[in-house]
Design an enzyme around this catalytic site. Structure first.
Site, PDB file in Angstrom:
ATOM      1  N   GLU A 153       2.824  10.207  -6.728  1.00  0.00           N
ATOM      2  CA  GLU A 153       1.802  11.255  -6.866  1.00  0.00           C
ATOM      3  C   GLU A 153       1.226  11.634  -5.501  1.00  0.00           C
ATOM      4  OE1 GLU A 153       0.592  12.714  -9.873  1.00  0.00           O
ATOM      5  OE2 GLU A 153       2.229  11.720 -10.924  1.00  0.00           O
ATOM      6  N   ARG A 210     -13.581 -23.176  -9.740  1.00  0.00           N
ATOM      7  CA  ARG A 210     -12.748 -23.989  -8.881  1.00  0.00           C
ATOM      8  C   ARG A 210     -13.598 -24.667  -7.813  1.00  0.00           C
ATOM      9  NH1 ARG A 210      -7.797 -26.397  -8.472  1.00  0.00           N
ATOM     10  NH2 ARG A 210      -7.116 -26.543  -6.302  1.00  0.00           N
ATOM     11  N   GLY A 240      -2.242 -21.307  -5.217  1.00  0.00           N
ATOM     12  CA  GLY A 240      -0.961 -21.414  -5.911  1.00  0.00           C
ATOM     13  C   GLY A 240      -1.033 -20.855  -7.326  1.00  0.00           C
ATOM     14  N   SER A 242       7.720  13.880  -0.096  1.00  0.00           N
ATOM     15  CA  SER A 242       6.423  14.426   0.303  1.00  0.00           C
ATOM     16  C   SER A 242       6.497  15.941   0.480  1.00  0.00           C
ATOM     17  CB  SER A 242       5.974  13.787   1.615  1.00  0.00           C
ATOM     18  OG  SER A 242       5.698  12.410   1.413  1.00  0.00           O
ATOM     19  N   ASP A 299       2.302  10.570  -1.223  1.00  0.00           N
ATOM     20  CA  ASP A 299       2.167   9.467  -0.274  1.00  0.00           C
ATOM     21  C   ASP A 299       0.768   9.505   0.347  1.00  0.00           C
ATOM     22  OD1 ASP A 299       3.625   7.487   1.755  1.00  0.00           O
ATOM     23  OD2 ASP A 299       2.369   8.876   2.905  1.00  0.00           O
ATOM     24  N   THR A 355       2.308   5.341  -2.987  1.00  0.00           N
ATOM     25  CA  THR A 355       3.403   6.253  -2.659  1.00  0.00           C
ATOM     26  C   THR A 355       3.535   7.407  -3.645  1.00  0.00           C
ATOM     27  OG1 THR A 355       4.665   4.494  -1.574  1.00  0.00           O
ATOM     28  CG2 THR A 355       5.916   6.386  -2.386  1.00  0.00           C
TER      29      THR A 355
END
Lengths: 644, 644
Positions: free
Chosen positions: A430, A311, A407, A145, A432, A428
């Site tokens: 380019e 579903r 599942g 950083s 943080d 994270t």
């Protein structure tokens, strides 16, 4: 509402979402149908890396890589198109997105924006065509950083007219460098430039790392970072330099140079400002990551919503099994996230357009380029904030989609595991996210003025303390009174929660109030015995202010995006989606809003009820809303997304 | 606070955390140091499967598998020790945890609890020693949560004294079945028992699926589920049965049987109650998953906190770089999650003790077993709720740990990617979390009485509507008045937020209020034109009530756990951790609590400030708190967790 949500045509919506670079998007969609781009799961690392490199070659042949470069070197001089193309890649192979981003965005972008004509001549045509693969070697193990504190050195040796690049110790090795473990032949290395015994801060240098046979160059040590959570098609590696000598000309000297005698000259005197100007030219990386995160989120939502529409589980009162997307809990998992994805999409369109407008003509000679565009600084802060929010949104939404598919969502063939694992590090790299939001807050406090403090945290506090921030003093009594009147009026009229002006008012007030109170707290740091303690105690406040700002940007972009549509069922539908975005955001923040006397209990409950109702209202349009993203079937790929 | 948090001894804390089965925990820790159990990342699927099977054999040899079985068959008759052992496995190889859970928890548990002596004689010794590997074939592609609606049939054929097991269509295939793809030789298959043309509901049958050479038995088709997000050491597969004939004796007939003539007899007349009694015997699976999730969370927190104590970034006012765990934002990511992990740990200790107490002596002959323990029903609801909350907590905490470790957290070698991927499906298997929380709410509404409705959602609404729920009518005027007095008193005394009685009062009131208002809403379903709509509109309310209940259980368990410690620095430290758990929970729920007039704005702000202060207070003890989990170095394994 005059139009039923189901009356909206996904093709009309898609055209509006596709925006200015709709042709690039359509071409990218075509690419997804190419069998060479078929989604594959479960390959070993070496196979993935080879495949991704093959796909890179196709991108180069088909002209994708050329978009963001000057025509003189085979480019198309279309920075906006370039970012849009990257964004679309993220619907398919995310390793390809990242490797392409390293090669053409970071490595190519550094050569283009930090180099001068000699570098352009030497590298651009080759890197566009992929005759040359390169790395962007900024991050070190010890400093990610805080890149101003990088410890690799490039020391000028006037005797031989060379820089000597050196990794002083293990923690200064270059870490997580894409293209380093396998394919890269040169690297743009960020190092402290030292001349005449004096350090001039971090600069970028072109350093060959492999010879023609692919062996490491003398003095260069390369390690493979090994298996990662995802993105295993990208060959991340570590680089160590043991007194590696490079010609003086290899300094990317757009903003600073060293002459034959070792005298350092720069067009930007302030060291910090110079460094941030160099970083600022690389803003397109953050915009690409934000866009890529949004694309991956769209694919995940398309899969989960299509599955949720088919579903069925548990019989209803009539004995027939209920579609899971008809359950409120399922809607709550997916639809507010879908609404926020729309908001992020419109904000991304504005970001890309802003980048395109504020980037000087790529074909103009360097000495004819205008100075920095007045909106550029704001764009950079905005890009940082949207990158943070878009990537966290991707992480949480893809997770929700995985859970919503049960599942089946855990099987690799259904894509959600890959989307999760590949996008995880977006929060994270380019920048943080937490650090980026601090940058946003600082920019807001300084009113986008021409001030560059350190990217660090303490710097923010001290900087604010030194500034005369124009803070509207909060006159508690008067403000409270006004609010009570407002609240009294609104408590008995709960329909008012759908009022867009009220959303805008709450969003704006939240940002302003957080910023004003933050500025007052931070100014105390100047006189404090322990300024770090003052700053640190306010860190959550700082982050909240940045989040509030981004929410505000998103709402404005959403409203603006809706305005681009003619009256009709599509526009009416988007108004409801925007309601859901605004109200689910207010709902999430209602603890804080109530604390600050801006929401009565009754109205807060009305907000929750309205979110539930909007979920029910939008349920029949859910499929239309994901179809409008235009995810190609071949990129969606998950068997559960198709009729069983 | 009399003792500094740093005065606490992690060994003393660990002993308290280890609880009644500390010997089992210590033995398990020893196992982690065995090189055969070394953590491996990046192996291909086949290698992982082979390795996990090898480890299973070690567990069998070393006596771990025997813990939960009768001594007559080579077991140790120690159900609590058995669950504790499973829980500890989750600090290392999560595939091993799951495969061991399938073999000894689910398959072995079904034979033990649903079978009778003939099944015990035939299978127990062999399954303990691993001469026989088996599956637990319940879930079907089309029915996962709604297992009462499974569609596989087992039809009695009196002519041949056999059951005929049949998969009627693709959606009725058995799905995600552990041990099926590679190693299992028999399966306990859950199917609709049909005799004399009549279906008697779901029962369990032992069905051979592979012959001695490992080939599928005639009529059995086996598919591999293929690559998953994680847990690839477990061979999940699909099973199809094409009129597979098994002897009548293969019905696991503890609660129901079919005689030679095909007459069905059962000791539990109510069909639904019978089914839930069968499922209830398998509660240990949910407890194991909750414990496993907690263990994985502890490993992730240990890694992230140890790393956060060493990692420095950005210079402070004195020029020295600041340890990232000193930043408030970093503490906020990890410490409230750590506090909740402690709460879950103590709740898990109670759950395991409760299971041990309410499970009849495994060595007692079946006909001498006592009836159901009076606390068993409550234990089952509690297990369902804690499983849901513990697994969601694992998902969010491990994610936060990954982000807190930056790019290093994305490398497989640092364990967080594997912990994330392996535990992800814990929120889904052994009961989808959303469905489980509904079950919890229903049990609460019915006051743990001897009523078993369907596991479904509508059933809840209708059932509640039929019941005369003893609801304290909320007398709005009177209650509000009382509160205002309380709030008035507390507003000026913000130190009161650390008062444990106040925490308990808020936690209890939240649960009670949610349940009372929920009951009133659901009772309307009886008279509604569209009872599903009434139920569905209240679904978020239902889930909130269940969450509130689990939070209450956690707080009680935490307080109880602290009471087990003598006065001293360890106890004092845990009091602060409990404060953080209670206050960060109240903080997260403060929107709702304010809406219901139970928290003034000033007090709400005081809660936030107290959470920040507790983070700072506990920061120096963070390492002690994770050391107390006793994660063996070999199981932690991540290089970033050790001194650089």
């Amino acid at each position: 509402m005059t139009d039923a949500p189901t009356a909206a045509d996904p093709a009309v919506l898609r055209d509006a979402l596709d925006g200015a670079w709709r042709d690039v998007r359509q071409r990218s969609r075509g690419l997804a149908t190419d069998p060479r781009f078929a989604v594959e799961e479960g390959e070993d690392v070496e196979t993935q890396r080879r495949r991704v490199l093959d796909r890179m070659k196709v991108l180069a042949t088909e002209g994708y890589s050329a978009l963001g470069f000057p025509t003189k070197y085979g480019g198309s001089n279309d920075i906006g198109g370039s970012i849009t193309g990257f964004e679309m890649l993220a619907m398919g192979d995310l390793s390809l997105l990242v490797k392409a981003g390293v090669q053409w965005g970071l490595f190519g972008g550094a050569i283009l924006h930090l180099g001068t004509e000699r570098h352009h001549e030497a590298y651009l045509a080759d890197l566009i065509s992929l005759r040359l693969l390169g790395c962007f070697a900024m991050t070190e193990t010890g400093h990610g950083s805080d890149v101003a504190s990088l410890r690799t050195t490039a020391t000028y040796d006037p005797d031989r007219d060379e820089f000597v690049v050196c990794t002083p110790d293990e923690s200064a090795r270059k870490e997580y460098i894409g293209n380093a473990a396998r394919d890269g032949h040169v690297a743009v290395v960020f190092a402290q430039l030292v001349t005449g015994g004096e350090s001039q801060g971090v600069h970028a240098f072109v350093v060959p790392i492999r010879d023609d046979q692919g062996r490491p160059m003398p003095g260069v040590r390369i390690e493979d970072c090994g298996l990662k959570a995802g993105l295993n098609g990208v060959d991340n590696g570590r680089l160590y330099f043991d007194d590696v000598r490079i010609p003086r000309d290899n300094l990317l000297n757009r903003y600073a140079d060293v002459d034959r005698e070792g005298v350092y000259r720069t067009s930007i005197d302030n060291k910090t400002k110079r460094f941030f100007t160099m970083l600022g030219t690389l803003v397109q990386g953050r915009i690409s990551v934000a866009g890529g995160a949004a694309s991956a989120t769209k694919v995940a939502l398309a899969i989960a919503i299509r599955y949720g529409e088919q579903r069925r589980q548990f019989a209803g009162p009539d004995g027939e099994e209920i579609t899971v997307l008809d359950y409120l809990a399922h809607q709550r998992k997916l639809l507010p996230a879908l609404a926020r994805t729309y908001a992020l999409h419109f904000a991304q369109l504005e970001l890309v357009a802003g980048l395109h407008e504020t980037t000087p003509d790529l074909d103009a000679p360097l000495d004819e380029k205008p100075g920095e565009h007045p909106d550029r600084r704001e764009l950079e802060a905005r890009a940082a904030g949207i990158k943070a929010i878009a990537t966290w949104h991707a992480t949480s939404t893809i997770q929700a989609c995985r859970e919503a598919c049960g599942g089946a969502g855990y099987l690799a063939v259904n894509r959600l595991p890959g989307l999760k694992a590949d996008t995880d590090v977006f929060t994270t790299f380019e920048g943080d996210n937490t650090v980026l939001l601090q940058l946003v807050a600082k920019e807001l406090l300084t009113g986008y003025r021409d001030h560059f403090g350190e990217l660090d945290m303490m710097g923010t506090a001290l900087f604010v303390a030194e500034q005369t921030v124009e803070t509207v003093v909060e006159r508690v009594g008067g403000r409270r009174l006004l609010q009570r009147i407002k609240d009294a009026a609104s408590t008995n009229d709960e329909s008012g929660v759908l009022d867009r002006d009220w959303h805008a008012e709450i969003f704006e007030w939240r940002e302003r109030h957080l910023l004003e109170t933050l500025a007052r707290r931070l100014r105390k740091a100047a006189d404090a015995d322990d300024p770090f303690a003052v700053f640190n105690n306010a860190q959550d406040h700082l982050l909240a202010a940045a989040r509030a700002h981004v929410d505000n940007v998103l709402l404005a972009a959403f409203v603006h995006g809706i305005d681009s549509l003619p009256e009709g069922p599509e526009r009416a539908l988007l108004e409801r989606v925007c309601d859901l975005f605004a109200l689910s955001t207010i709902e999430a923040e209602r603890g804080w809003i109530q604390e600050h006397g801006r929401l009565t209990a009754a109205r807060s409950k009305a907000v929750i009820a309205a979110v539930n109702e909007l979920c029910a209202t939008l349920r029949p349009a859910a499929r239309t809303l994901v179809d409008a993203f235009g995810v190609p079937d071949e990129a969606m790929a998950a068997p559960i997304a198709f009729e069983q």
